[in-house]
Design an enzyme around this catalytic site. Structure first.
Site, PDB file in Angstrom:
ATOM      1  CB  CYS A 167       0.488  -0.931  -2.110  1.00 35.43           C
ATOM      2  SG  CYS A 167       0.524  -1.927  -3.621  1.00 35.43           S
ATOM      3  CB  CYS A 171      -1.573  -1.926  -7.380  1.00 30.11           C
ATOM      4  SG  CYS A 171      -1.297  -3.427  -6.425  1.00 30.11           S
ATOM      5  CB  SER A 172      -4.217   0.528  -4.264  1.00 28.56           C
ATOM      6  OG  SER A 172      -5.008  -0.406  -4.982  1.00 28.56           O
ATOM      7  CB  CYS A 173      -1.593  -4.276  -1.518  1.00 27.97           C
ATOM      8  SG  CYS A 173      -1.412  -5.102  -3.102  1.00 27.97           S
TER       9      CYS A 173
END
Lengths: 93, 194, 94
Positions: B102, B105-107
């Protein structure tokens, strides 16, 4: 164009990968994660608003803070903007 | 400095103070936070999904066709979060290798894999794997043949991805629960082979 | 409302670099990719952050880009999930 949008950006160096790689470096990081989950589930702020608040950190601050420091700063920023927090914790702006 | 720990002591104190104030004003409850923490500390076992797909060809087809529905057969759900997500299973073959990131962000598929490892959230991984995946994978110790096609998946919306790794050779005799023990988190993100 | 794009169609990421919250990574903006699949219909995050009373709900597409087109090098593909309003039909010959 925002500082979080790093896909393809050069200069971040080599990866740091260890054998175990636990999700959290310290217990407070897990607490921040849980707090954000609870606040989003309760509708105190939307997940998109939370992401937006991280993204509008000054780029220099974004790059100098750790992942969960950003989460904590964004959380306190949003809570203050909504008049829900008085505690003296770091925030943006 | 995104891996920095320099403010840990004072931040831990500040987090406790913010929690205390929110609990006092009834915005969150201590019991609610403890329940979420407990759930996060329970090891996620998405490996069961992969092991089941290896031994049950019909389940594998359902997983590749509609992973969101298929994982519910095993008691998982993509609807436990703040809004419904879609799960897509990516099948590694001898000819194709999939890897997930991702960049914004950090999905991450928390419902199957738990909270993500620090490297997944790092700027180094997020910036580089879309541009030079083979170099990044080699830093994980994964050297792919030049003939293998690499597909990078940037989870930029409500879709979460689970890589279905190649079953290791010589495991035909192993039972499902023993197969599950071979399946690593990095294998299901696509930064390791098994 | 029908989905505007079909699987296999070529699309251009047309979102301008306007201020605010958008979920289209800059490395695909201005690039042409191929629709692999529709990944459901989802609320447009840009509208949520703008606090619109009725945020748009749109199809989200998995769009594959060739690394060579994005970076000038590389033989891999990168697939990004993009809301419909980030996309335009690609012009012939692009």
């Amino acid at each position: 164009m925002r500082v979080n949008d790093v896909g393809g950006m050069e200069g971040f160096g080599a990866l740091s990968v260890s054998e175990s790689d636990p999700p959290f470096h310290a217990d407070w990081e897990a607490h921040v994660h849980a707090l954000v989950s609870a606040l989003v589930r309760r509708g105190v702020f939307a997940l998109d608003e939370f992401r937006d608040t991280i993204e509008r950190m000054p780029p220099t601050d974004y790059l100098e803070t750790s992942y969960y420091e950003r989460w904590f700063r964004a959380t306190t920023t949003l809570l203050r903007e909504r008049g829900l927090l008085s505690a003296d914790a770091p925030a943006d702006g | 400095m995104s891996e920095g720990h320099h403010h840990d002591g004072s931040i831990a104190q500040q987090v406790r103070e913010v929690e205390a104030e929110l609990e006092a004003s009834g915005i969150v409850s201590a019991a609610e936070l403890e329940a979420i923490l407990d759930a996060m500390r329970t090891p996620a076992d998405g490996a069961r999904v992969v092991a089941h797909a290896w031994v049950d060809a019909a389940f594998r087809e359902r997983l590749l066709g509609d992973a969101t529905a298929a994982i519910e057969e095993l008691g998982y759900s993509m609807h436990g979060g703040v809004r419904p997500q879609m799960l897509v299973a990516l099948e590694n073959t001898e000819a194709v290798h999939n890897v997930v990131v991702c960049t914004l962000c950090s999905c991450y598929p928390i419902a199957l894999l738990g909270p993500s490892p620090p490297w997944y959230k790092s700027e180094a991984y997020r910036s580089r794997v879309v541009r030079e995946p083979r170099a990044v994978l080699s830093e994980f110790g994964l050297e792919l043949a030049e003939t293998v096609e690499v597909r990078v998946w940037d989870a930029s919306a409500e879709t979460r991805y689970l890589v279905l790794p190649l079953r290791p050779r010589g495991t035909d005799e192993l039972a499902e629960e023993h197969l599950a023990a071979l399946i690593t988190r990095n294998g299901m993100i696509g930064t390791a082979s098994l | 409302m029908d989905d505007r794009f079909r699987t296999g169609e070529r699309v251009l990421v047309s979102l301008p670099d306007s201020p605010g919250h958008h979920r289209a990574p800059r490395y695909v903006r201005g690039h042409v990719g191929t629709v692999l699949a529709v990944h459901g219909r989802h609320v447009l995050p840009d509208d949520v952050v703008a606090r619109m009373a009725e945020p748009h709900v749109e199809p989200v597409y998995a769009v594959a880009f060739a690394a060579g087109a994005l970076w000038g090098a590389g033989d891999h593909t990168v697939t990004v999930n993009l809301w419909e309003s980030y996309l335009e039909p690609a012009e012939e010959g692009r």
